[in-house]
Motif scaffolding. Structure first.
Motif, short mmCIF file in Angstrom:
data_model
loop_
_atom_site.label_atom_id
_atom_site.label_comp_id
_atom_site.label_asym_id
_atom_site.label_seq_id
_atom_site.Cartn_x
_atom_site.Cartn_y
_atom_site.Cartn_z
N GLU A 1 0.74 -1.07 0.01
CA GLU A 1 0.02 0.02 0.03
C GLU A 1 0.98 1.25 0.02
OE1 GLU A 1 -4.06 -1.34 2.30
OE2 GLU A 1 -2.40 -0.65 3.57
N PRO B 1 -5.85 3.23 9.07
CA PRO B 1 -6.94 3.14 8.46
C PRO B 1 -7.29 4.13 7.31
CG PRO B 1 -7.25 3.25 10.98
CD PRO B 1 -5.70 3.58 10.55
N VAL B 2 -6.53 5.35 7.22
CA VAL B 2 -6.43 6.14 6.42
C VAL B 2 -5.49 5.76 5.11
CG1 VAL B 2 -5.93 8.59 5.49
CG2 VAL B 2 -6.88 8.18 7.86
N HIS C 1 -5.09 2.53 4.30
CA HIS C 1 -5.93 1.62 3.79
C HIS C 1 -7.12 2.02 2.92
CE1 HIS C 1 -3.75 -1.06 6.47
NE2 HIS C 1 -4.47 -1.09 7.24
N TRP C 2 -7.70 2.91 3.25
CA TRP C 2 -8.81 3.52 2.47
C TRP C 2 -8.39 4.19 1.41
CZ3 TRP C 2 -13.59 1.91 2.13
CH2 TRP C 2 -14.29 1.28 3.32
N VAL C 3 -7.43 5.10 1.47
CA VAL C 3 -6.72 5.99 0.10
C VAL C 3 -6.42 4.95 -0.78
CG1 VAL C 3 -5.16 7.60 -0.08
CG2 VAL C 3 -6.41 8.18 1.75
N SER C 4 -5.63 3.92 -0.11
CA SER C 4 -5.07 2.88 -1.24
C SER C 4 -6.28 2.31 -1.92
CB SER C 4 -4.11 2.11 -0.43
OG SER C 4 -2.89 2.43 0.03
N PHE C 5 -7.19 1.77 -1.48
CA PHE C 5 -8.26 1.21 -1.88
C PHE C 5 -8.90 2.04 -3.01
CE2 PHE C 5 -12.85 -0.08 -2.06
CZ PHE C 5 -12.81 -1.28 -2.76
N VAL C 6 -9.28 3.37 -2.66
CA VAL C 6 -10.33 4.22 -3.53
C VAL C 6 -9.32 4.44 -4.76
CG1 VAL C 6 -11.33 6.54 -3.52
CG2 VAL C 6 -11.62 4.94 -1.57
#
Length: 292
Positions: A6, A142-143, A145-150
């Protein structure tokens, strides 16, 4: 392992964006007009991100700047050559061309580019990346994870839309070439009729006034006919009507992605019907110059 990937992906996005900024400024200055440079719709040049993260991951242990410079330059050249070759095989077009630079290899890479990328490799590994790693390390997990996914979803969608839009670029260019040739023939026929009419008038004038005046009229008519008998090859030779027709035809033949590629890559060359592509560029440049 997943967390490291990530981070690497976020670094890839950062360096891809920096590459997009660099390319856009460079090409805009060269073209003297704003150019939104990049293969994707978003502000990313993936080849820069790929080269940067490869340098960070593979060359981070090298402490000698001279060795790092040489390895970075050679690695960037291999990456750029392979990317140029692969895109040409996939889309039947050459996206960039260094043939106008000295010490180039098949127009895909050049010595100046190798030097720039070698310096960039040293700057990234020894200067920029430690700072980037510190900043990304301060972001809550958590940020990350979410930024990488989006961002991954957005990049995948952008890539799919871009590839789907330009995969038929060669066929669109075939249509443009056929339609422009048809319209050019119609214009020549119209001009030919006008020349014939003027020629008949000049014959009558020659019979009436004779001598030097009649000869000059005949020479003017003959010169006009000779000029229109050849192909319309450049913007300087094309009438405004034909240039407007070419632009109108291009708007109807090329989709949004294809038009963006033509604008973003001024040295884009097609394997087939490249003359039609260059004629389109000449028309755009001539019309753009006329609006200043």
């Amino acid at each position: 392992m997943t967390l490291h990937l990530e981070y690497v992906f976020l670094w890839f996005l950062f360096y891809s964006f920096c590459g997009w900024v660099y390319e856009s400024i460079l090409v805009s200055v060269q073209e003297r007009r704003p150019v939104n440079r990049g293969f994707l719709n978003g502000p990313l040049c993936p080849i820069y991100g790929t080269g940067a993260v490869m340098a960070v991951e593979l060359l981070g242990a090298i402490r000698n700047p001279a060795v790092l410079f040489v390895v970075s330059a050679l690695g960037a050249c291999v990456l750029e050559y392979a990317t140029s070759w692969g895109m040409e095989r996939l889309f039947h077009a050459r996206w960039w061309d260094y043939s106008h630079f000295r010490f180039n290899l098949n127009g895909r890479i050049c010595l100046l580019g190798a030097i720039v990328f070698g310096i960039g490799g040293v700057a990234i590994v020894d200067g920029v990346q430690p700072w980037v790693a510190r900043v990304t390390g301060m972001v809550p997990l958590p940020v990350i994870h979410w930024v990488s996914f989006v961002c991954l979803v957005l990049v995948v969608i952008d890539t799919a839309v871009t590839v789907a839009g330009i995969v038929n670029f060669e066929q669109s260019l075939d249509q443009l070439s056929a339609m422009v040739a048809k319209y050019g023939d119609a214009m020549r026929e119209r001009v030919g009729d006008a020349v014939d009419a003027v020629g008949s008038a000049s014959d009558r004038m020659t019979g009436k006034v004779g001598g030097l005046v009649g000869d000059k009229v005949s020479d003017m008519v003959g010169g006009a006919a000779d000029a229109m008998s050849g192909p319309l090859q450049s913007g300087r030779e094309m009438s405004t009507e034909l240039m407007l027709k070419i632009r109108e035809t291009a708007d109807s033949v090329f989709n949004r992605q294809q038009r963006r590629m033509i604008a973003s890559f001024p040295r884009l060359r097609a394997e087939r019907n490249n003359e039609a592509l260059q004629q389109l560029r000449d028309a755009f440049e001539k019309l753009r110059g006329g609006r200043r």
